[in-house]
Scaffold this motif. Structure first.
Motif, short mmCIF file in Angstrom:
data_model
loop_
_atom_site.label_atom_id
_atom_site.label_comp_id
_atom_site.label_asym_id
_atom_site.label_seq_id
_atom_site.Cartn_x
_atom_site.Cartn_y
_atom_site.Cartn_z
N ALA A 41 6.80 31.61 -50.59
CA ALA A 41 5.90 32.26 -49.64
C ALA A 41 4.74 31.37 -49.20
CB ALA A 41 5.37 33.58 -50.22
N PRO A 42 4.05 30.63 -50.09
CA PRO A 42 2.96 29.76 -49.61
C PRO A 42 3.44 28.71 -48.59
CG PRO A 42 2.80 30.05 -51.99
CD PRO A 42 4.13 30.63 -51.57
N SER A 43 4.60 28.10 -48.86
CA SER A 43 5.09 27.09 -47.91
C SER A 43 5.50 27.72 -46.60
CB SER A 43 6.26 26.31 -48.52
OG SER A 43 7.37 27.16 -48.77
N LYS A 44 6.11 28.92 -46.64
CA LYS A 44 6.50 29.62 -45.42
C LYS A 44 5.26 29.95 -44.58
CE LYS A 44 11.02 30.03 -46.02
NZ LYS A 44 11.99 29.43 -45.08
N ALA A 45 4.22 30.46 -45.24
CA ALA A 45 2.99 30.80 -44.52
C ALA A 45 2.36 29.55 -43.91
CB ALA A 45 2.01 31.49 -45.46
N TYR A 46 2.32 28.47 -44.69
CA TYR A 46 1.73 27.23 -44.20
C TYR A 46 2.49 26.69 -42.99
CZ TYR A 46 0.17 22.35 -44.16
OH TYR A 46 -0.32 21.14 -43.78
N GLU A 47 3.80 26.65 -43.10
CA GLU A 47 4.60 26.12 -42.01
C GLU A 47 4.50 26.99 -40.76
OE1 GLU A 47 8.32 25.96 -43.99
OE2 GLU A 47 7.89 24.05 -45.00
N PHE A 48 4.45 28.31 -40.95
CA PHE A 48 4.33 29.21 -39.80
C PHE A 48 2.99 28.98 -39.09
CE2 PHE A 48 2.81 33.27 -38.04
CZ PHE A 48 3.84 33.56 -37.17
N LEU A 49 1.91 28.92 -39.86
CA LEU A 49 0.59 28.76 -39.25
C LEU A 49 0.44 27.40 -38.58
CD1 LEU A 49 -1.52 30.47 -42.05
CD2 LEU A 49 -1.16 31.33 -39.73
N THR A 50 0.98 26.37 -39.18
CA THR A 50 0.87 25.05 -38.54
C THR A 50 1.68 24.99 -37.25
OG1 THR A 50 2.61 24.19 -40.00
CG2 THR A 50 0.33 23.78 -40.64
N ARG A 51 2.80 25.73 -37.18
CA ARG A 51 3.54 25.80 -35.92
C ARG A 51 2.72 26.50 -34.85
NH1 ARG A 51 8.18 27.19 -39.06
NH2 ARG A 51 7.93 29.37 -38.46
N LEU A 52 1.86 27.41 -35.25
CA LEU A 52 1.00 28.08 -34.28
C LEU A 52 -0.19 27.23 -33.85
CD1 LEU A 52 0.77 31.76 -35.61
CD2 LEU A 52 2.30 30.82 -33.89
N GLY A 53 -0.36 26.06 -34.46
CA GLY A 53 -1.46 25.18 -34.06
C GLY A 53 -2.57 25.07 -35.06
N PHE A 54 -2.44 25.72 -36.23
CA PHE A 54 -3.46 25.59 -37.26
C PHE A 54 -3.37 24.21 -37.90
CE2 PHE A 54 -3.44 30.11 -36.78
CZ PHE A 54 -4.67 30.58 -37.25
N SER A 55 -4.50 23.73 -38.41
CA SER A 55 -4.52 22.46 -39.12
C SER A 55 -5.47 22.57 -40.30
CB SER A 55 -4.96 21.32 -38.18
OG SER A 55 -6.25 21.59 -37.64
N LEU A 56 -5.41 21.58 -41.18
CA LEU A 56 -6.28 21.56 -42.35
C LEU A 56 -7.73 21.34 -41.94
CD1 LEU A 56 -3.92 19.39 -44.57
CD2 LEU A 56 -4.43 21.82 -44.91
N THR A 57 -8.63 21.74 -42.82
CA THR A 57 -10.06 21.66 -42.53
C THR A 57 -10.73 20.56 -43.34
OG1 THR A 57 -10.86 23.12 -44.30
CG2 THR A 57 -9.99 24.18 -42.31
N GLU A 58 -12.04 20.43 -43.17
CA GLU A 58 -12.82 19.47 -43.94
C GLU A 58 -12.86 19.81 -45.43
OE1 GLU A 58 -15.36 20.31 -40.16
OE2 GLU A 58 -13.88 21.36 -41.40
N LEU A 59 -12.43 21.02 -45.79
CA LEU A 59 -12.47 21.44 -47.19
C LEU A 59 -11.29 20.91 -48.00
CD1 LEU A 59 -13.51 25.18 -46.69
CD2 LEU A 59 -14.98 23.25 -47.29
#
Length: 425
Positions: free
Chosen positions: A348-366
Motif C-alpha cells: 500500500a505505501p508504494s502504491k500510494a506513492y506511485e499514484f501521487l507521483t503520477r498526479l504530479g506530487f514530488s518530495l519536499t525539503e523534509l
C-alpha cells in the motif's frame, strides 16, 4: 507535452485501443459537461440519422429539467442541440469545455470515442495538459497550467527512494515551515556548543549524537518557540537540569539517549507523567545520520518493565511527521484535512506513492523514508503524507490538505475514485 503524457495509463486508468486518452476539460464546467454528454449519448443511441438527432434534441430542449443548481439548463440544451446538428458532436462538446490554455491554442489532443464514459466521467481527475491531474485555484480564480512554489522538485521512483532515502535537513525544514506558515519558525533558539557537548558527554562525546539530532539542537535545541513537538519538552536546558540528580539510576548511556522528557499531566489517567523518547544509539540508520527511537517511561526502561513503543522508526520520521501535522494539517479549518486508511497490505505505501507521483506530487525539503513520506504538489498547493503501518497502527495512512477548499474537494473525489487501487488492489 507529448502525447504519452495525456494517456489514461499515466494515471492508472484502464486503457484500450479506442479508450486511450484522458478527457481534457475545464474543471469549473465538469458537471455541465457530464450532463451534456449524458443527453447527447442517449440521443445517439436512439437515432439513426442526423435529422432524427436534431428532432430529438429539440424535444429534449422543450422538457429538459436538471436538479443540480451548479448547472445551467439553457447551456446544456444549447450544447446538445449544437452537437446533434454537427457531424462531429463529441468534438463540439469537448471543444466547448476545453481548459482555457488549450482553447487558446485550438489544439484538441483527446479524441472522444467513448459515449458511456462521458456520461459517468470522473472528469475532475484528468487535467491532461500538464503533470498534474487537477487544475489550480489561486485567490479564487482557476489557472490551467503549473504554478511553481519551489525552485526545484525532487522526484524519485519507489525503488530509488528505498535505495537512497533523501535525508531531513534543518535548512529544508525551516524553508518548508515558512512556505506553509510564514513566521512559524520565530522563537526558535539554538543550543550552545557547551550545552550540546555537556549533553553528549555521558554518551561518549559529540560523535555519539546522531548527526540529525545535533543539527536539530543547533537550530532549536534551546527553544522551539510556539511549535510544540511532544507532550513534554525537547529543551536542552530541561534535559541537562534533569541530569543534576546524580543519585538517580539512569539507562545505559551507551545504548540510550533521551531527547524528550514527558511532563506531568493532570488529565493522565495513569497518575504518571507522559512517556519519554529515546534514541537507541546501537541501531543507527545505514547513512549514520540518525538512529532508531523508542517511547517509554525512563524508570520502566531501567527496570525492564512496561511496554516499549515505536511510533516512528527514526528521529527524522518523528520530526517530519510532527512538522507536517502542526504546520499544515492542524491549520484551521482542521476538517479540511482528510485522512484515508489504505489497509494493511505491505504494498500500500508504494502504491500510494506511485499514484501521487503520477498526479504530479514530488518530495519536499523534509526528505522521506519508506515509513514516512511527505509529498507536495508544487503547482497547486497540496500536501500529502503517506505513513506505512506500525505496530500501533497496522494500516497505511494517507493524509491530504490543500490550501484551497475547491482543490481539496476535487482531490477528495480523486482519492475516493481510486481508493481500491491505492489499497493494493
Amino acid at each position: 507535452m507529448n502525447a504519452s503524457g495525456r494517456k489514461r495509463r499515466t494515471v492508472g486508468l484502464p486503457e484500450t485501443r479506442r479508450r486511450e486518452w484522458l478527457l481534457d476539460i475545464d474543471f469549473r464546467k465538469r458537471e455541465t459537461f457530464a450532463y451534456a454528454c449524458e443527453a447527447y449519448s442517449r440521443i445517439l443511441e436512439a437515432c439513426r440519422s442526423p435529422r432524427e438527432r436534431v428532432a430529438l434534441a429539440d424535444e429534449y430542449a422543450a422538457c429538459a429539467a436538471l436538479s443540480d443548481e451548479r448547472v445551467s439548463v439553457a447551456e446544456v440544451v444549447e450544447l446538445v442541440r449544437e452537437a446533434a446538428a454537427a457531424r462531429n458532436g463529441w468534438k463540439r462538446i469537448l471543444a466547448r469545455y476545453a481548459p482555457a490554455f488549450r482553447a487558446a491554442t485550438g489544439s484538441v489532443h483527446a479524441p472522444l470515442h467513448h459515449r458511456g464514459e462521458a456520461a459517468s466521467l470522473r472528469c475532475h481527475a484528468t487535467q491532461v495538459g500538464g503533470d498534474c491531474a487537477f487544475p489550480p485555484v489561486v485567490s479564487g480564480h482557476a489557472f490551467h497550467g503549473p504554478v511553481r512554489l519551489r525552485g526545484t522538485e525532487m522526484r524519485m521512483t519507489w525503488s530509488e527512494l528505498l535505495e537512497a532515502p533523501p535525508p531531513l535537513s534543518m535548512p529544508g525544514l525551516l524553508a518548508f515551515m515558512e512556505r506553509w506558515k510564514p513566521g512559524s519558525t520565530q522563537g526558535f533558539e539554538p543550543a550552545t556548543a557547551d550545552q550540546i557537548a555537556a549533553l553528549a558527554k555521558p554518551h561518549g562525546g559529540l560523535n555519539a549524537l546522531p548527526r540529525v539530532y545535533r543539527e536539530f539542537l543547533e537550530t532549536m535545541g534551546a527553544s522551539t518557540g510556539s511549535l510544540r513537538l511532544s507532550f513534554g519538552t525537547t529543551s536542552i536546558s530541561a534535559l541537562l537540569e534533569d541530569r543534576k540528580d546524580l543519585q538517580r539510576e539512569r539507562p545505559d548511556a551507551r545504548r540510550y539517549l533521551r531527547f524528550t522528557m514527558g511532563e506531568e499531566d493532570e488529565y493522565n489517567s495513569t497518575g504518571r507523567r507522559d512517556t519519554d523518547d529515546f534514541f537507541e544509539l546501537t541501531r543507527p540508520t545505514p547513512d549514520g545520520r540518525d538512529a532508531a527511537i523508542i517511547r517509554i517511561h525512563e524508570e520502566d526502561l531501567i527496570r525492564g518493565m512496561g511496554e516499549v513503543e515505536q511510533p516512528f522508526p527514526t528521529f527524522s520520521d518523528w520530526l517530519r511527521t510532527i512538522i507536517v501535522s502542526r504546520v499544515v494539517f492542524e491549520a484551521e479549518p482542521k476538517e479540511q484535512t482528510r485522512y484515508y486508511s489504505l489497509g494493511a497490505k505491505p504494498e500500500a505505501p508504494s502504491k500510494a506513492y506511485e499514484f501521487l507521483t503520477r498526479l504530479g506530487f514530488s518530495l519536499t525539503e523534509l526528505g522521506a523514508s519508506s515509513a514516512v513520506i511527505p509529498l507536495e504538489h508544487p503547482g497547486y498547493g497540496v500536501i500529502a503524507l503517506v505513513d506505512a503501518p506500525t505496530a500501533s497502527i497496522p494500516s497505511t495512512g494517507l493524509r491530504l490538505r490543500a490550501r484551497d477548499k475547491t482543490q481539496q474537494a476535487l482531490l477528495n473525489e480523486v482519492i475516493a475514485d481510486h481508493k481500491q487501487a491505492l489499497r493494493g488492489g
